[in-house]
Design a protein around this motif. Structure first.
Motif, PDB file in Angstrom:
ATOM      1  N   SER A  36      88.338  -2.588  20.500  1.00 51.40           N
ATOM      2  CA  SER A  36      87.519  -3.799  20.589  1.00 51.40           C
ATOM      3  C   SER A  36      87.603  -4.572  19.279  1.00 51.40           C
ATOM      4  O   SER A  36      88.042  -4.058  18.249  1.00 51.40           O
ATOM      5  N   LEU A  37      87.177  -5.807  19.307  1.00 46.50           N
ATOM      6  CA  LEU A  37      87.156  -6.636  18.104  1.00 46.50           C
ATOM      7  C   LEU A  37      85.798  -6.592  17.416  1.00 46.50           C
ATOM      8  O   LEU A  37      85.599  -7.239  16.408  1.00 46.50           O
ATOM      9  N   SER A  38      84.889  -5.839  17.963  1.00 44.35           N
ATOM     10  CA  SER A  38      83.528  -5.784  17.438  1.00 44.35           C
ATOM     11  C   SER A  38      83.313  -4.517  16.621  1.00 44.35           C
ATOM     12  O   SER A  38      83.969  -3.504  16.833  1.00 44.35           O
ATOM     13  N   ASP A  39      82.391  -4.584  15.679  1.00 45.78           N
ATOM     14  CA  ASP A  39      82.034  -3.374  14.934  1.00 45.78           C
ATOM     15  C   ASP A  39      80.927  -2.600  15.643  1.00 45.78           C
ATOM     16  O   ASP A  39      80.515  -1.538  15.206  1.00 45.78           O
ATOM     17  N   ILE A  40      80.445  -3.140  16.750  1.00 43.60           N
ATOM     18  CA  ILE A  40      79.430  -2.462  17.559  1.00 43.60           C
ATOM     19  C   ILE A  40      80.109  -1.943  18.815  1.00 43.60           C
ATOM     20  O   ILE A  40      80.717  -2.715  19.570  1.00 43.60           O
ATOM     21  N   ILE A  41      80.028  -0.642  19.026  1.00 46.22           N
ATOM     22  CA  ILE A  41      80.658  -0.068  20.209  1.00 46.22           C
ATOM     23  C   ILE A  41      79.713  -0.245  21.385  1.00 46.22           C
ATOM     24  O   ILE A  41      78.614   0.291  21.416  1.00 46.22           O
ATOM     25  N   GLY A  42      80.149  -1.049  22.329  1.00 46.80           N
ATOM     26  CA  GLY A  42      79.349  -1.332  23.515  1.00 46.80           C
ATOM     27  C   GLY A  42      80.224  -1.997  24.555  1.00 46.80           C
ATOM     28  O   GLY A  42      81.372  -2.341  24.295  1.00 46.80           O
ATOM     29  N   PRO A  43      79.660  -2.211  25.737  1.00 49.19           N
ATOM     30  CA  PRO A  43      80.456  -2.841  26.784  1.00 49.19           C
ATOM     31  C   PRO A  43      80.792  -4.293  26.423  1.00 49.19           C
ATOM     32  O   PRO A  43      80.030  -4.973  25.753  1.00 49.19           O
ATOM     33  N   ASP A  44      81.948  -4.738  26.891  1.00 44.94           N
ATOM     34  CA  ASP A  44      82.364  -6.120  26.709  1.00 44.94           C
ATOM     35  C   ASP A  44      81.372  -7.032  27.432  1.00 44.94           C
ATOM     36  O   ASP A  44      80.972  -6.749  28.557  1.00 44.94           O
ATOM     37  N   SER A  45      80.983  -8.139  26.803  1.00 45.32           N
ATOM     38  CA  SER A  45      79.969  -9.010  27.384  1.00 45.32           C
ATOM     39  C   SER A  45      80.466  -9.732  28.641  1.00 45.32           C
ATOM     40  O   SER A  45      79.658 -10.165  29.459  1.00 45.32           O
ATOM     41  N   ILE A  46      81.772  -9.839  28.819  1.00 44.42           N
ATOM     42  CA  ILE A  46      82.310 -10.529  29.986  1.00 44.42           C
ATOM     43  C   ILE A  46      82.630  -9.559  31.118  1.00 44.42           C
ATOM     44  O   ILE A  46      82.225  -9.756  32.258  1.00 44.42           O
ATOM     45  N   THR A  47      83.355  -8.478  30.788  1.00 45.78           N
ATOM     46  CA  THR A  47      83.791  -7.546  31.841  1.00 45.78           C
ATOM     47  C   THR A  47      82.785  -6.439  32.125  1.00 45.78           C
ATOM     48  O   THR A  47      82.820  -5.828  33.182  1.00 45.78           O
ATOM     49  N   GLY A  48      81.922  -6.167  31.148  1.00 44.91           N
ATOM     50  CA  GLY A  48      80.955  -5.086  31.317  1.00 44.91           C
ATOM     51  C   GLY A  48      81.546  -3.699  31.120  1.00 44.91           C
ATOM     52  O   GLY A  48      80.877  -2.698  31.352  1.00 44.91           O
ATOM     53  N   THR A  49      82.805  -3.625  30.685  1.00 48.59           N
ATOM     54  CA  THR A  49      83.443  -2.329  30.462  1.00 48.59           C
ATOM     55  C   THR A  49      83.646  -2.082  28.973  1.00 48.59           C
ATOM     56  O   THR A  49      83.697  -3.014  28.175  1.00 48.59           O
ATOM     57  N   TYR A  50      83.763  -0.832  28.634  1.00 45.90           N
ATOM     58  CA  TYR A  50      84.050  -0.459  27.251  1.00 45.90           C
ATOM     59  C   TYR A  50      85.538  -0.642  26.968  1.00 45.90           C
ATOM     60  O   TYR A  50      86.362  -0.626  27.879  1.00 45.90           O
ATOM     61  N   SER A  51      85.854  -0.781  25.704  1.00 46.24           N
ATOM     62  CA  SER A  51      87.252  -0.945  25.294  1.00 46.24           C
ATOM     63  C   SER A  51      87.987   0.388  25.355  1.00 46.24           C
ATOM     64  O   SER A  51      87.394   1.446  25.143  1.00 46.24           O
ATOM     65  N   PRO A  52      89.302   0.328  25.593  1.00 46.03           N
ATOM     66  CA  PRO A  52      90.113   1.542  25.529  1.00 46.03           C
ATOM     67  C   PRO A  52      90.171   2.071  24.092  1.00 46.03           C
ATOM     68  O   PRO A  52      89.849   1.361  23.145  1.00 46.03           O
ATOM     69  N   VAL A  53      90.603   3.297  23.954  1.00 49.46           N
ATOM     70  CA  VAL A  53      90.819   3.903  22.645  1.00 49.46           C
ATOM     71  C   VAL A  53      92.323   4.115  22.486  1.00 49.46           C
ATOM     72  O   VAL A  53      92.994   4.594  23.396  1.00 49.46           O
ATOM     73  N   SER A  54      92.828   3.718  21.329  1.00 48.12           N
ATOM     74  CA  SER A  54      94.251   3.839  21.037  1.00 48.12           C
ATOM     75  C   SER A  54      94.459   4.973  20.037  1.00 48.12           C
ATOM     76  O   SER A  54      93.764   5.045  19.020  1.00 48.12           O
ATOM     77  N   ILE A  55      95.407   5.832  20.336  1.00 43.25           N
ATOM     78  CA  ILE A  55      95.761   6.939  19.442  1.00 43.25           C
ATOM     79  C   ILE A  55      97.206   6.711  19.014  1.00 43.25           C
ATOM     80  O   ILE A  55      98.103   6.612  19.856  1.00 43.25           O
TER      81      ILE A  55
END
Length: 139
Positions: A36-55
């Motif tokens: 995500s582009l946010s420093d707060i981990i939470g659901p996206d305000s548009i899609t309502g889903t959380y961001s993926p995690v990249s390893i």
């Protein structure tokens, strides 16, 4: 790579999602990040889903004549529905395996390139010809 079943991601990572391990004789740097582009981990305000995690897993090895070969692997863990991503203990292992495979592929490609472009320089400034018979000259 051995998975540490006591760790959520299969390997101990620091507060910033970083870890270093040695695999197949290489020191590999691992990074686990929220995309995500946010420093707060939470659901996206548009899609309502959380961001993926990249390893990501990456390493470099120096060679002759200032060459550096790199191995890079990336795995993305997607959230299920509207829930946050659940740590996957095999994700880092898969990213490391991809980095090692990428390194082997890069090494083979570099070796093939070096074999193809082996210098035939006799000191005259004429380095021979290319595959089509066109003379190659060096400055």
């Amino acid at each position: 790579m051995d998975i540490d079943t006591t760790q959520p991601w299969g390997l101990a990572v620091d507060f910033a999602g970083r870890a270093t391990l040695t695999e197949a004789g290489h020191t590999i740097h691992v990074n686990v990040t929220d995309t995500s582009l946010s420093d707060i981990i939470g659901p996206d305000s548009i899609t309502g889903t959380y961001s993926p995690v990249s390893i990501t897993a990456q390493f470099t090895e120096p060679g002759t004549n200032n060459t550096v070969l790199r191995g890079y692997g990336r795995v993305t863990v997607l959230p299920v529905g509207t829930d946050p991503v659940v740590p996957d203990q095999t994700a880092i292992q898969r990213a490391v395996a991809a980095a090692l495979t990428n390194f082997a592929d890069n090494t083979a490609a570099y070796t093939a390139l070096c074999t193809k472009w082996t210098s035939t320089d006799d000191g005259s400034g004429d380095s021979g010809t290319d595959d089509s018979g066109i003379p190659i000259s060096t400055p």
